[in-house]
Design a protein around this motif. Sequence first.
Motif, PDB file in Angstrom:
ATOM      1  N   VAL A  98       0.836  -1.200   0.000  1.00  0.00           N
ATOM      2  CA  VAL A  98       0.000   0.000   0.000  1.00  0.00           C
ATOM      3  C   VAL A  98       0.873   1.253   0.000  1.00  0.00           C
ATOM      4  O   VAL A  98       0.574   2.230  -0.700  1.00  0.00           O
ATOM      5  N   LYS A  99       1.965   1.247   0.758  1.00  0.00           N
ATOM      6  CA  LYS A  99       2.897   2.381   0.739  1.00  0.00           C
ATOM      7  C   LYS A  99       3.444   2.591  -0.668  1.00  0.00           C
ATOM      8  O   LYS A  99       3.533   3.717  -1.151  1.00  0.00           O
ATOM      9  N   ASN A 102       0.708   4.070  -2.840  1.00  0.00           N
ATOM     10  CA  ASN A 102       0.496   5.464  -2.495  1.00  0.00           C
ATOM     11  C   ASN A 102       1.602   6.348  -3.068  1.00  0.00           C
ATOM     12  O   ASN A 102       1.339   7.430  -3.586  1.00  0.00           O
ATOM     13  N   LYS A 103       2.823   5.871  -2.976  1.00  0.00           N
ATOM     14  CA  LYS A 103       3.947   6.636  -3.506  1.00  0.00           C
ATOM     15  C   LYS A 103       3.852   6.751  -5.024  1.00  0.00           C
ATOM     16  O   LYS A 103       4.104   7.797  -5.599  1.00  0.00           O
ATOM     17  N   GLY A 106      -0.393   8.011  -5.539  1.00  0.00           N
ATOM     18  CA  GLY A 106      -1.073   8.923  -4.606  1.00  0.00           C
ATOM     19  C   GLY A 106      -0.976  10.377  -5.022  1.00  0.00           C
ATOM     20  O   GLY A 106      -0.431  10.731  -6.076  1.00  0.00           O
ATOM     21  N   ASP A 107      -1.497  11.256  -4.170  1.00  0.00           N
ATOM     22  CA  ASP A 107      -1.545  12.696  -4.446  1.00  0.00           C
ATOM     23  C   ASP A 107      -0.179  13.297  -4.743  1.00  0.00           C
ATOM     24  O   ASP A 107      -0.073  14.221  -5.525  1.00  0.00           O
TER      25      ASP A 107
END
Length: 124
Positions: A98-99, A102-103, A106-107
Amino acid sequence: MQAIDIFIKNLLRHIDQEAKPSMLQLSLSIGASPSYIQKVSTNNLHPSFPKIDEICRYYDVRGWEMFCDMDEDSDLVSTIQMLETMPADTFPLIYEYVKYLNKRYGDGAGKRGKKRKKSFWKMR
């Protein structure tokens, strides 16, 4: 839709489904002022995390369920329910994945510098 809007939608859904507790009764049962739930339901007051926990206990639901739009997030709900059945030793791998996601997506993907934190109630 923002997190507070989803929370309010789910809160009202629970109130409508139960039919027994009024907003007043719910407010008093969680140790709040008589108008607390009415103010939350009209977005005039944002509940604290301890009050969210009390509301969840009252309705016997998990906290994440109050912030999940059940009409639009069926894939997310299924994923969370599946994760709840997985053995605990798989969580470190899932966390790292998940990290990574996200990296990558993600935003802040591809941006340099510090990311600005969003208010919890403005997420989504």
